[in-house]
Write a protein that holds these residues in place. Structure first.
Motif, PDB file in Angstrom:
ATOM      1  N   PRO A   1       0.818  -1.230   0.000  1.00 58.42           N
ATOM      2  CA  PRO A   1       0.000   0.000   0.000  1.00 58.42           C
ATOM      3  C   PRO A   1       0.843   1.269   0.000  1.00 58.42           C
ATOM      4  O   PRO A   1       0.507   2.245  -0.680  1.00 58.42           O
ATOM      5  CB  PRO A   1      -0.818  -0.120   1.287  1.00 58.42           C
ATOM      6  CG  PRO A   1      -0.888  -1.583   1.545  1.00 58.42           C
ATOM      7  CD  PRO A   1       0.427  -2.129   1.102  1.00 58.42           C
ATOM      8  N   TYR A   2       1.962   1.246   0.735  1.00 60.01           N
ATOM      9  CA  TYR A   2       2.854   2.413   0.758  1.00 60.01           C
ATOM     10  C   TYR A   2       3.499   2.613  -0.611  1.00 60.01           C
ATOM     11  O   TYR A   2       3.577   3.741  -1.124  1.00 60.01           O
ATOM     12  CB  TYR A   2       3.922   2.217   1.823  1.00 60.01           C
ATOM     13  CG  TYR A   2       5.064   3.206   1.730  1.00 60.01           C
ATOM     14  CD1 TYR A   2       4.918   4.513   2.170  1.00 60.01           C
ATOM     15  CD2 TYR A   2       6.290   2.822   1.160  1.00 60.01           C
ATOM     16  CE1 TYR A   2       5.966   5.433   2.069  1.00 60.01           C
ATOM     17  CE2 TYR A   2       7.340   3.725   1.056  1.00 60.01           C
ATOM     18  CZ  TYR A   2       7.169   5.026   1.507  1.00 60.01           C
ATOM     19  OH  TYR A   2       8.205   5.924   1.389  1.00 60.01           O
TER      20      TYR A   2
ATOM     21  N   PRO B   1       3.638   5.731   7.855  1.00 58.31           N
ATOM     22  CA  PRO B   1       4.481   4.857   7.032  1.00 58.31           C
ATOM     23  C   PRO B   1       5.598   4.163   7.801  1.00 58.31           C
ATOM     24  O   PRO B   1       5.889   2.985   7.541  1.00 58.31           O
ATOM     25  CB  PRO B   1       5.054   5.824   5.985  1.00 58.31           C
ATOM     26  CG  PRO B   1       4.050   6.911   5.883  1.00 58.31           C
ATOM     27  CD  PRO B   1       3.500   7.080   7.272  1.00 58.31           C
TER      28      PRO B   1
ATOM     29  N   ASP C   1      -3.727   5.428   0.665  1.00 61.29           N
ATOM     30  CA  ASP C   1      -3.914   5.989   2.003  1.00 61.29           C
ATOM     31  C   ASP C   1      -3.690   4.903   3.045  1.00 61.29           C
ATOM     32  O   ASP C   1      -4.204   3.782   2.922  1.00 61.29           O
ATOM     33  CB  ASP C   1      -5.326   6.559   2.144  1.00 61.29           C
ATOM     34  CG  ASP C   1      -5.545   7.792   1.280  1.00 61.29           C
ATOM     35  OD1 ASP C   1      -4.547   8.475   0.981  1.00 61.29           O
ATOM     36  OD2 ASP C   1      -6.703   8.048   0.886  1.00 61.29           O
ATOM     37  N   LEU C   2      -2.904   5.234   4.072  1.00 55.14           N
ATOM     38  CA  LEU C   2      -2.555   4.260   5.101  1.00 55.14           C
ATOM     39  C   LEU C   2      -3.289   4.542   6.391  1.00 55.14           C
ATOM     40  O   LEU C   2      -3.540   5.706   6.738  1.00 55.14           O
ATOM     41  CB  LEU C   2      -1.042   4.291   5.361  1.00 55.14           C
ATOM     42  CG  LEU C   2      -0.133   4.035   4.146  1.00 55.14           C
ATOM     43  CD1 LEU C   2       1.326   4.201   4.541  1.00 55.14           C
ATOM     44  CD2 LEU C   2      -0.378   2.651   3.570  1.00 55.14           C
TER      45      LEU C   2
ATOM     46  N   LEU D   1       4.213   1.264   9.622  1.00 55.61           N
ATOM     47  CA  LEU D   1       3.949   0.173   8.694  1.00 55.61           C
ATOM     48  C   LEU D   1       5.240  -0.566   8.358  1.00 55.61           C
ATOM     49  O   LEU D   1       5.255  -1.812   8.259  1.00 55.61           O
ATOM     50  CB  LEU D   1       3.313   0.722   7.415  1.00 55.61           C
ATOM     51  CG  LEU D   1       2.980  -0.319   6.339  1.00 55.61           C
ATOM     52  CD1 LEU D   1       1.881  -1.252   6.827  1.00 55.61           C
ATOM     53  CD2 LEU D   1       2.563   0.361   5.039  1.00 55.61           C
TER      54      LEU D   1
END
Length: 452
Positions: free
Chosen positions: A404-405, A415, A410-411, A418
């Protein structure tokens, strides 16, 4: 199958006998880095310090990729030791040494293009890159000695001796520090004196390791005859074990490289605190690697003797020590995280950032302990295909977690959080998957033909 399996007490004594010298050897490793930093920091320009840092990363990352030479030699030697097959031990020693020395010569020959490629990846400042390249090209002249010493060390560990590898490592570090200081400050060779000291120390280390290996062999011969060696060895298995371990090392390197790369993209503050948190992981690894070495030696020995009960008892003993180490390090990281971080840096923003990620530091020992132990167990049993499979699966999960990053989605969390979740998942997956595979692996120990 052994009729009288070793007692738990005997296993624990063997674990400590093998683990403690390895741990002591590991915790002396940072002294060399501190020495190089001290020397380069007193040469009168900041670029020398940066060049030493970059050059060391270049050399060490390349050598780390060839760590399979030590691990493969340890596992194969330990199995031969368990079978009491003295001829096979000599053959493993000779073949591993020749492979390592040949690869070292190849690195020497390719030093110029290798340094350019690695520096292109790192992208340091031009002045720093030039100096780092010179450091690399001088240091790599010791590649045959360094890689060959890896195999001699692996042979000694497989022969149930970690004291001699400790003596070798500490002696090399002392020689390295002494020569570098002499060349730089005494003989005024400047920056190049550091690289020259490292080169000579590694060749000295090979001589020391060979003398100690000769002593360990006792009345037995150390070298196998070269004539007919290729046909006498099970070369398919020899190269399969080493290639599996090399690919495993590449998977781990890919994750560690990604940790630094992704953190760098997230900003200098993230990169700085991640570097500190990684030091907590490395310090824990210095201790756990010692127990992993014990696992390599003992599990390989019992695998060679076709004694699964001995492996079970060894794993049980290793896990007890892993729990003890986990409790100790978890407590230290929980109660003393900020004071220890303050010893590593005086930047308030970094200290506060590390404190905010306290759950990472505390989680590292709990989540990673099993991975260290089972790495040693599987290397000892030379069950390298399963070890590679577990590491590959863990690496894939790491990058899937970071997907996703990478896609710019959108997280739900920051980051850097994550990133550390992905790294902990990587460590957890390795430990859990190897634990699950252990019973079926042990069932094949009594059938050497199909347990690899």
């Amino acid at each position: 199958m052994q009729t009288n399996p070793p007692s738990v007490g005997k296993i624990n004594r063997a674990i400590l006998r093998l683990a403690l010298p390895a741990i002591f050897s590991n915790i002396t490793v940072p002294l060399l880095g501190l020495s190089d930093t001290f020397i380069s920091g007193h040469l009168g320009a900041e670029r020398y310090l940066a060049a030493i840092a970059a050059g060391t990363v270049l050399v060490n990352s390349l050598y780390w990729l060839f760590g399979f030479l030590r691990m493969g030699t340890t596992g194969l030697t330990a199995e031969a030791f368990g079978r009491n097959d003295l001829l096979l031990r000599r053959r493993v020693f000779t073949m591993s040494f020749l492979l390592a020395f040949s690869l070292g010569l190849l690195l020497m020959i390719l030093s110029v293009p290798l340094s350019r490629m690695l520096l292109w990846i790192m992208e340091p400042e031009p002045a720093t890159a030039a100096l780092a390249g010179e450091y690399f090209r001088i240091s790599i002249l010791a590649a045959p000695a360094f890689l060959a010493t890896m195999t001699v060390t692996g042979w000694m560990i497989g022969s149930q001796n970690t004291l001699y590898p400790m003596i070798t490592a500490i002696t090399v570090n002392i020689i390295n520090i002494t020569l570098s200081m002499t060349f730089v400050f005494g003989m005024k060779l400047g920056f190049y004196g550091v690289a020259l000291g490292t080169c000579i120390a590694n060749w000295s280390g090979l001589l020391i390791a060979l003398l100690l290996a000769r002593h360990l062999a006792g009345a037995d011969q150390l070298w196998a005859p070269l004539k007919g060696l290729w046909k006498a060895m099970d070369m398919r298995r020899f190269f399969r074990v080493n290639s599996d371990l090399m690919l495993r090392s590449a998977c781990i390197m890919a994750v560690l490289f990604a940790m630094t790369t992704f953190a760098g993209r997230m900003g200098d503050s993230v990169l700085a605190r991640n570097a500190v948190l990684m030091q907590f992981f490395m310090f824990f690894s210095y201790f756990m690697d010692g127990f992993a070495y014990a696992g390599e030696a003992l599990c390989g020995r019992f695998a060679g003797a076709a004694d699964p009960s001995g492996i079970y008892r060894t794993v049980k003993g290793l896990m007890i020590w892993a729990v003890i180490m986990t409790v100790v390090f978890t407590a230290v990281y929980f109660f003393f995280l900020t004071p220890v971080t303050a010893l590593l840096t005086d930047e308030a923003s970094v200290i506060n950032g590390v404190s905010a990620l306290k759950w990472v530091a505390v989680g590292i020992p709990v989540i990673s302990a099993a991975a260290f132990i089972f790495d040693g167990v599987y290397i000892g049993m030379t069950a390298t295909s399963r070890l590679l499979l577990a590491t590959l699966a863990a690496m894939i999960l790491f990058f899937l977690t970071m997907l996703p990053y990478l896609l710019g989605r959108d997280l739900m969390i920051l980051p850097d959080r994550l990133l550390w979740c992905a790294f902990l998942i990587f460590l957890l997956t390795r430990g859990v998957s190897l634990a699950i595979l252990l019973p079926s692996t042990l069932r094949r120990i009594v059938s050497p033909a199909d347990h690899r």
